[in-house]
Design a protein around this motif. Structure first.
Motif, PDB file in Angstrom:
ATOM      1  N   LYS A  60      -6.160   4.701   0.634  1.00 29.77           N
ATOM      2  CA  LYS A  60      -6.905   5.973   0.554  1.00 29.77           C
ATOM      3  C   LYS A  60      -6.905   6.538  -0.868  1.00 29.77           C
ATOM      4  O   LYS A  60      -6.863   7.751  -1.085  1.00 29.77           O
ATOM      5  N   TYR A  61      -6.982   5.631  -1.824  1.00 26.62           N
ATOM      6  CA  TYR A  61      -7.022   6.007  -3.247  1.00 26.62           C
ATOM      7  C   TYR A  61      -8.398   6.563  -3.599  1.00 26.62           C
ATOM      8  O   TYR A  61      -9.428   6.101  -3.081  1.00 26.62           O
ATOM      9  N   SER A  62      -8.422   7.545  -4.494  1.00 22.76           N
ATOM     10  CA  SER A  62      -9.690   8.106  -4.952  1.00 22.76           C
ATOM     11  C   SER A  62      -9.562   8.551  -6.399  1.00 22.76           C
ATOM     12  O   SER A  62      -8.671   9.328  -6.745  1.00 22.76           O
ATOM     13  N   ASN A 114     -10.149   0.147   1.646  1.00 23.40           N
ATOM     14  CA  ASN A 114      -9.289   0.973   0.794  1.00 23.40           C
ATOM     15  C   ASN A 114      -8.193   1.583   1.665  1.00 23.40           C
ATOM     16  O   ASN A 114      -8.186   2.768   1.976  1.00 23.40           O
ATOM     17  N   LEU A 126     -12.365  -2.815  -3.785  1.00 23.42           N
ATOM     18  CA  LEU A 126     -11.604  -2.345  -2.625  1.00 23.42           C
ATOM     19  C   LEU A 126     -11.281  -0.860  -2.745  1.00 23.42           C
ATOM     20  O   LEU A 126     -11.197  -0.160  -1.734  1.00 23.42           O
ATOM     21  N   PHE A 127     -11.091  -0.394  -3.975  1.00 22.92           N
ATOM     22  CA  PHE A 127     -10.467   0.914  -4.166  1.00 22.92           C
ATOM     23  C   PHE A 127     -11.431   2.021  -4.561  1.00 22.92           C
ATOM     24  O   PHE A 127     -10.996   3.069  -5.040  1.00 22.92           O
ATOM     25  N   THR A 145     -13.673   5.177  -3.732  1.00 23.12           N
ATOM     26  CA  THR A 145     -13.430   6.254  -2.772  1.00 23.12           C
ATOM     27  C   THR A 145     -14.147   5.989  -1.450  1.00 23.12           C
ATOM     28  O   THR A 145     -15.350   5.727  -1.431  1.00 23.12           O
ATOM     29  N   GLY A 190     -13.871   3.416   0.470  1.00 19.51           N
ATOM     30  CA  GLY A 190     -14.154   2.009   0.737  1.00 19.51           C
ATOM     31  C   GLY A 190     -13.548   1.535   2.046  1.00 19.51           C
ATOM     32  O   GLY A 190     -12.458   1.964   2.432  1.00 19.51           O
ATOM     33  N   ASP A 218     -14.431   5.034  -9.731  1.00 22.47           N
ATOM     34  CA  ASP A 218     -15.673   4.841  -8.978  1.00 22.47           C
ATOM     35  C   ASP A 218     -16.856   4.625  -9.918  1.00 22.47           C
ATOM     36  O   ASP A 218     -17.714   3.764  -9.683  1.00 22.47           O
ATOM     37  N   ASP A 253       0.840  -1.193   0.000  1.00 22.81           N
ATOM     38  CA  ASP A 253       0.000   0.000   0.000  1.00 22.81           C
ATOM     39  C   ASP A 253       0.879   1.247   0.000  1.00 22.81           C
ATOM     40  O   ASP A 253       1.831   1.338   0.786  1.00 22.81           O
TER      41      ASP A 253
END
Length: 551
Positions: free
Chosen positions: A476-478, A473, A465-466, A468, A470, A483, A302
């Protein structure tokens, strides 16, 4: 998920104190290590899967080993059979409407809680609404996304009572989906979908801590939880299928590290040992006890995308390309795992069972041995573009992990690769499992060890998982585009539409590189050949409830 052992002497000393009486019982009993002379001997199986659970609440658990424990204590509407098929469990019948959006589920007439009270459809309605309630703060609330209004409820936009689930009567549960979901019957077997008793759980945040209040509906029930030592479960006399349960009890021995776990197995104190020290793989791989099981999961690093310098995609890509995945597969995992050139693991189906998602998607990271020098050259270029030529000016970074022989070796290998290839200094923060989970959930890290396996056999179980915000997640990916695609995937059950969208989502993920895949995992374990009837689900959960001890 294990603790570093300073020396074998200390490991053995710790093991001795932790295993007083483990795998043994009173006169006239039978264990996996031997049998009694009495015909009606009690049968106890001792196994070790992992460390002290961070939680035993089905709504809050995130650990695969704890899921195995819960699968013995609870049961959902469906479950996996020994031939890896989803079958009805507490559900007697499941009827699906012509538009595939309404499920009318009839419970068996003989399902009961461990205290003898009937399991009702209302227990399912209560449990499901509890998971999606933002007050519960479940990391797995998103797994209810197919259910009508679940996404809006977890976002705080609708009341939990608007969730598309209703107990029509004590034996009938009606579920309304927002869109057809091809894998919904699989979801019904997952821990977050287990029923709970409102009178037990509501207003008692310590209900999981005592066998007196840990009322469950599975094949076993909790007898004792000796924290950081063991969880003992005994056969549930109220379980509808109790006549097929041959074991009287199972002891789940709690150990952080695989060295004392292996020692316990060699001493006959446990009959199932999940993971062994990497240096021992060669010594065991040709023995009948050794099993290298398929596992639909991926190991990865990560990058905390909210913290500098990891908010720069060039830095993330550079650090990813500097990882020698072949070295990790060959030297760290001792060839028990495979270099990962993408995120979705091998083995997951694509549009139909004739094609696999990974075969269609291919690699996004070159992983052939001859590719590594080119990868490093590209990594150096990217790091220079980000303002850190040859690593100059790059801050010392921290890599968070939980101790175990393979995790330790992995951390040290990555640390050395980043230093050697890029001039980047990295320190290692080894944390106890429960602390480590909290660190990842809160985003209190820069880089971190991570790994994830599917909760149901579909690529969206990995890719969602990824989204925004989640629950899992951790990086902390957005990305709004990402999405949107995942939302489109969840809006249909047509694989001809879903699969191309998921390949597009993975392409975006690998372009943005919030995580660096390292290897596709397998599960290494030792199983006493005298134990019969053990099986695992495609998701890597262990099933001992129908096991028996012979010999």
């Amino acid at each position: 998920m294990r603790k570093r052992i300073i020396s074998m002497l200390l490991a053995m000393a710790l093991m001795s104190s932790a295993f007083v009486g483990c795998g043994s019982s009173t006169t006239g009993s039978s264990t996996a290590g031997g049998t009694s002379s009495k015909a009606a001997a009690a049968k106890t199986l001792s196994v070790s899967l992992g460390a002290e659970p961070a939680t035993m609440d089905p709504a809050l658990n995130q650990a695969a080993d704890v899921t195995t424990v819960m699968n013995h204590l609870f049961e959902g509407l469906t479950r996996y059979s020994s031939d890896h098929k989803i079958v009805n469990a507490e559900a007697k019948d499941i009827q699906v409407s012509s538009d595939h959006k309404t499920y009318t589920i009839t419970l068996r007439d003989d399902v009961k809680w461990s205290d003898g009270k009937p399991v009702t459809a209302g227990d399912y309605e209560y449990a499901w609404k509890r998971v999606v309630d933002p007050k519960t703060a479940s990391q797995y609330a998103y797994i209810f996304d197919p259910v009508l209004n679940a996404t809006e409820i977890t976002a705080g936009k609708k009341d939990k009572d608007t969730l598309g689930v209703k107990a029509k009567d004590d034996k009938t549960l009606v579920v309304t989906l927002k869109a057809p979901c091809s894998y919904f019957n699989e979801l019904l077997s997952f821990t977050a979908y287990f029923p709970l008793r409102k009178d037990i759980v509501e207003g008692n945040d310590k209900w999981t801590q005592s066998p007196k209040t840990y009322i469950s509906n599975g094949s076993f029930m909790m007898k004792d939880w000796s924290h950081k030592e063991s969880i003992t479960v005994v056969k549930n006399p109220n379980y509808y299928d109790k006549d097929k349960i041959k074991l009287d009890s199972i002891k789940f021995v709690l150990l952080e590290d695989d060295s004392p776990r292996l020692a316990a197995y060699q001493n006959g104190e446990i009959s199932f040992c999940y993971t062994i020290p990497i240096e021992e793989i060669a010594n065991w791989k040709d023995k009948p006890d050794f099993h290298n099981l398929p596992d639909l999961s991926t190991n990865f690093v990560d990058f905390n995308c909210t913290k500098k310098p990891f908010d720069d995609v060039r830095v993330r890509k550079a650090l990813s390309l500097a990882i020698d995945r072949n070295y990790i597969a060959d030297q760290v995992t001792k060839k028990s795992q495979t270099p990962a050139g993408a995120f979705v693991p091998i083995g997951i189906n694509d549009q139909d069972s004739t094609k696999k998602f990974r075969d269609v998607g291919g690699d996004y990271i070159p992983v052939k041995p001859e590719d590594y020098d080119k990868n490093v050259a590209e990594a150096k270029k990217l790091l220079a573009e980000a303002g850190y030529p040859d690593g100059k000016g790059f801050p010392t970074i921290e890599y968070a992990t939980n101790p175990a022989s393979m995790n330790n070796a992995l951390a040290e290998a990555i640390q050395n690769m980043w230093k050697t290839a890029l001039g980047v200094n990295c320190t290692i923060s080894a944390q106890e499992w429960s602390v480590f989970i909290d660190t990842r959930n809160k985003g209190s890290f820069q880089t971190s060890r991570d790994g994830f396996g599917v909760d149901f056999n579909d690529a969206v179980s990995m890719l969602d998982l990824f989204v925004t915000g989640g629950g899992n997640n951790n990086c902390k990916y957005s990305n709004p585009e990402y999405d949107k695609i995942i939302a489109q995937v969840k809006a249909t059950d047509d694989n001809k539409v879903r699969m191309p969208l998921m390949h597009k989502a993975e392409e975006i993920l690998m372009r943005d590189m919030p995580i660096a895949p390292t290897t596709y995992r397998t599960r290494i374990c030792l199983l006493n050949p005298n134990v019969k009837g053990y099986y695992e689900s495609p998701m890597g959960f262990d099933y001992f409830m129908y096991a028996d001890i012979e010999g």
